[in-house]
Design a protein around this motif. Structure first.
Motif, PDB file in Angstrom:
ATOM      1  N   PRO A 412       8.085  -8.081   0.824  1.00  0.00           N
ATOM      2  CA  PRO A 412       7.326  -6.777   0.774  1.00  0.00           C
ATOM      3  C   PRO A 412       7.066  -6.124   1.957  1.00  0.00           C
ATOM      4  CG  PRO A 412       5.757  -8.489   0.191  1.00  0.00           C
ATOM      5  CD  PRO A 412       7.151  -9.102   0.157  1.00  0.00           C
ATOM      6  N   ALA A 413       7.287  -6.931   3.167  1.00  0.00           N
ATOM      7  CA  ALA A 413       7.022  -6.697   4.705  1.00  0.00           C
ATOM      8  C   ALA A 413       8.354  -5.674   4.954  1.00  0.00           C
ATOM      9  CB  ALA A 413       6.898  -7.449   5.554  1.00  0.00           C
ATOM     10  N   ARG A 414       9.292  -5.848   4.132  1.00  0.00           N
ATOM     11  CA  ARG A 414      10.549  -4.983   4.460  1.00  0.00           C
ATOM     12  C   ARG A 414      10.557  -3.542   3.937  1.00  0.00           C
ATOM     13  NH1 ARG A 414      14.162  -8.304   6.778  1.00  0.00           N
ATOM     14  NH2 ARG A 414      14.088 -10.377   6.689  1.00  0.00           N
ATOM     15  N   LEU A 415       9.754  -3.140   3.114  1.00  0.00           N
ATOM     16  CA  LEU A 415       9.618  -1.930   2.323  1.00  0.00           C
ATOM     17  C   LEU A 415       8.476  -1.239   2.770  1.00  0.00           C
ATOM     18  CD1 LEU A 415      10.795   0.014   0.121  1.00  0.00           C
ATOM     19  CD2 LEU A 415       9.350  -1.311  -1.352  1.00  0.00           C
ATOM     20  N   ARG A 416       8.754   0.246   3.326  1.00  0.00           N
ATOM     21  CA  ARG A 416       7.654   1.063   3.242  1.00  0.00           C
ATOM     22  C   ARG A 416       7.914   2.427   2.540  1.00  0.00           C
ATOM     23  NH1 ARG A 416       5.529  -3.050   4.765  1.00  0.00           N
ATOM     24  NH2 ARG A 416       4.139  -3.396   6.193  1.00  0.00           N
ATOM     25  N   SER A 417       7.058   3.285   2.144  1.00  0.00           N
ATOM     26  CA  SER A 417       7.149   4.500   1.531  1.00  0.00           C
ATOM     27  C   SER A 417       6.478   5.516   2.187  1.00  0.00           C
ATOM     28  CB  SER A 417       6.719   4.492   0.108  1.00  0.00           C
ATOM     29  OG  SER A 417       7.338   3.627  -0.555  1.00  0.00           O
ATOM     30  N   LEU A 418       7.007   6.704   2.573  1.00  0.00           N
ATOM     31  CA  LEU A 418       6.368   7.762   2.976  1.00  0.00           C
ATOM     32  C   LEU A 418       6.368   8.948   2.284  1.00  0.00           C
ATOM     33  CD1 LEU A 418       8.139   7.920   6.693  1.00  0.00           C
ATOM     34  CD2 LEU A 418       6.081   6.810   6.218  1.00  0.00           C
ATOM     35  N   TYR A 419       5.177   9.704   2.170  1.00  0.00           N
ATOM     36  CA  TYR A 419       5.407  11.087   1.375  1.00  0.00           C
ATOM     37  C   TYR A 419       5.003  12.155   1.844  1.00  0.00           C
ATOM     38  CZ  TYR A 419       4.962   7.194  -2.194  1.00  0.00           C
ATOM     39  OH  TYR A 419       5.373   6.379  -3.011  1.00  0.00           O
ATOM     40  N   VAL A 420       5.348  13.239   1.470  1.00  0.00           N
ATOM     41  CA  VAL A 420       5.543  14.520   1.830  1.00  0.00           C
ATOM     42  C   VAL A 420       4.824  15.498   0.940  1.00  0.00           C
ATOM     43  CG1 VAL A 420       6.344  16.927   2.787  1.00  0.00           C
ATOM     44  CG2 VAL A 420       7.343  14.337   3.710  1.00  0.00           C
ATOM     45  N   THR A 487       1.717  12.696   4.318  1.00  0.00           N
ATOM     46  CA  THR A 487       0.368  12.546   3.630  1.00  0.00           C
ATOM     47  C   THR A 487       0.290  11.050   3.040  1.00  0.00           C
ATOM     48  OG1 THR A 487      -1.123  13.501   2.108  1.00  0.00           O
ATOM     49  CG2 THR A 487       1.146  13.306   1.230  1.00  0.00           C
ATOM     50  N   HIS A 488      -0.864  10.645   2.777  1.00  0.00           N
ATOM     51  CA  HIS A 488      -1.328   9.392   2.084  1.00  0.00           C
ATOM     52  C   HIS A 488      -1.160   9.855   0.477  1.00  0.00           C
ATOM     53  CE1 HIS A 488      -2.300   7.049   5.544  1.00  0.00           C
ATOM     54  NE2 HIS A 488      -3.336   8.055   5.813  1.00  0.00           N
TER      55      HIS A 488
END
Length: 499
Positions: A412-420, A487-488
């Motif tokens: 899971p440390a390899r994945l991140r998600s960003l949101y707009v 945004t979060h």
């Protein structure tokens, strides 16, 4: 026996089928033509300023050709920074293009390729087999792998290779990193559908619910509406589209549309340039537009003909059990209940009708063929996903599902998600796209994710200047200025994960 509470909308809506289909087809075809440069930009589109404070950089070197039946494009700037961005486009349904070629873009919008090459990145993309139309996923990784071979032999070995997938192209971008982990250093997705197996299952659920709740089960010719292995898929599609269009005009129909949309967490935020819709009616009307344009025309009965031919059968199954639980998880339970109460409908009766619908069962061999091209969450390279919160074309619930999968089988440390915080599908601006790419690069180079605080990401995007606020909206075919809006966000649970 037909249940009496069903809306017997077929005979009422058959006469508007031709008008509805023509209008929707014209809209989506105009979008397709705009993307390939065959339609002029609307006069009201926001013009993009041309910088005059510095001389324009030398144009990149362009290569194009064909590898094993798939056309490719490559741009390499002078002063190439060593990073190759290998782009995979999303799903292009042939019914939307009317014989015109699919767009061969090298990033999320047409302006993206200039943005990336101006900043030193080489960009490349296979158009895939069948000229990029319909379901290209089964051959796409092989096409991109051949293009990577070609690039290494004719341009040079990249210092880093980042696969970049848009919409259903995210399947290819992530899967490629799993299939050839020694060649791929990172993965970026925008508006991604990663679990395409689960997504097509959920879409079939919505098609069944549309048939069960909004029609009498027959098309304009009095024949059964068929969703898989269809003898006349166009007639089935047209019947569903007409029923949805008619339903959007009544409180009872809109209530049922909200229930159907909840089966795939489809939002009602259809137009990027409009604020998030307020109220039950506005939200349901937006959901109806997604259901018509994306899930009945783009990925409904007619689209499944190609999918079934490619995979040797129907790969999707329905599951309309435990609907109260799924409604709660969709995040739409309050709105659906309010819509049903306002319309004077019995939600429990409609849920029971859906749960009693005859299940559709996948052909095992076709299902296995589809699963073979599904990412499994095991890529050793870092993955960064970027999604708009209001995306109804690729609901962000899929990001949550993929994250759960990675936690179960990967790192899971390899994945991140960003949101707009924006509506519509793929509606990120150039700055948000570039900041996401640079964020992924930093993770590749340092082994650690930098801060993903929205205010810092917005600051980085704003620092690029006003030209980077350009945001293309496929609904209106216009390019607008939109300020960065990271945004979060915590998306709802995906209704039908296939893992």
């Amino acid at each position: 026996m037909r249940r009496p509470h069903r809306a017997r909308a077929h005979h009422r809506t058959a006469t508007v089928t031709t008008t509805v289909i023509a209008a929707v087809t014209a809209a989506v075809t105009s979008t397709a033509l705009a993307l390939v440069g065959l339609a002029a930009a609307p006069a009201t589109a926001t013009p993009r300023p041309v910088p005059t404070t510095a001389p324009a950089p030398a144009p990149p070197t362009e290569y194009s050709g064909e590898l094993a039946g798939a056309r490719y494009r490559v741009l390499v700037p002078q002063g190439w920074n060593g990073t190759l961005v290998l782009f995979s486009h999303g799903h292009y349904p042939s019914e939307f293009f009317g014989g015109f070629p699919a767009p061969h873009v090298l990033g999320n919008q047409q302006l993206s390729e200039k943005t990336l090459t101006d900043h030193g990145y080489a960009v490349a993309a296979s158009l895939f087999q069948n000229d990029g139309l319909d379901f290209t996923v089964p051959t796409a990784v092989a096409d991109q792998s051949r293009l990577l071979d070609w690039f290494s032999a004719h341009v040079g070995e990249p210092a880093r290779t980042i696969t970049y997938g848009q919409s259903m192209g995210a399947v290819t971008a992530v899967k490629h990193a799993e299939v050839e982990p020694d060649r791929i250093d990172g993965v970026l997705t925008v508006g991604g559908v990663i679990d395409w197996v689960g997504q097509l299952d959920a879409i079939l659920d919505m098609n069944v619910a549309t048939r069960e709740l909004l029609t009498d089960g027959t098309d304009a010719h009095g024949k059964p509406i068929e969703l898989v292995h269809a003898a006349d898929p166009q007639a089935s599609r047209d019947a569903l589209v007409a029923a949805l269009a008619a339903a959007a005009e009544t409180p009872q129909g809109r209530a049922r549309i909200s229930l159907i949309a909840s089966l795939n967490t489809v939002t009602g935020w259809y137009e990027m340039n409009e604020p998030r819709p307020e109220g039950v009616e506005a939200w349901a009307r937006g959901q109806a537009q997604w259901l018509i344009g994306a899930y009945t025309m783009g990925l409904g009965p007619t689209a499944r003909v190609h999918l079934e031919t490619t995979l040797g059968g129907n790969p999707s199954s329905t599951d309309l059990t435990r609907l109260r639980t799924r409604l709660a998880r969709s995040g739409d339970a309050g709105g659906v209940r309010a819509a049903y109460a306002a319309a004077g409908l019995d939600l429990g009766a409609d849920l029971a009708a859906l749960e009693a619908a005859t299940p559709i069962v996948a052909d095992p061999s076709a299902r296995a063929a589809m699963v073979a091209h599904r990412p499994e969450g095991t890529t050793p390279s870092p993955v960064l996903t970027l999604h708009t919160t209001g995306d109804g074309g690729a609901p962000p619930s899929g990001e949550r599902s993929f994250a759960q999968r990675v936690r179960a089988v990967g790192d899971p440390a390899r994945l991140r998600s960003l949101y707009v915080d924006r509506g519509a599908h793929l509606s990120v601006n150039l700055g948000e796209e570039l900041v996401a790419l640079r964020t992924l690069e930093r993770r590749i180079d340092t082994g650690r994710w930098p801060s993903l605080a929205p205010r810092l990401l917005d600051r980085a995007a704003n620092a690029l200047g006003p030209d980077y606020r350009a945001t293309f909206e496929v609904v209106t075919l216009q390019t607008f200025d939109h300020a960065p809006a990271f945004t979060h966000f915590v998306p709802p649970r995906a209704p039908r994960p296939s893992w």
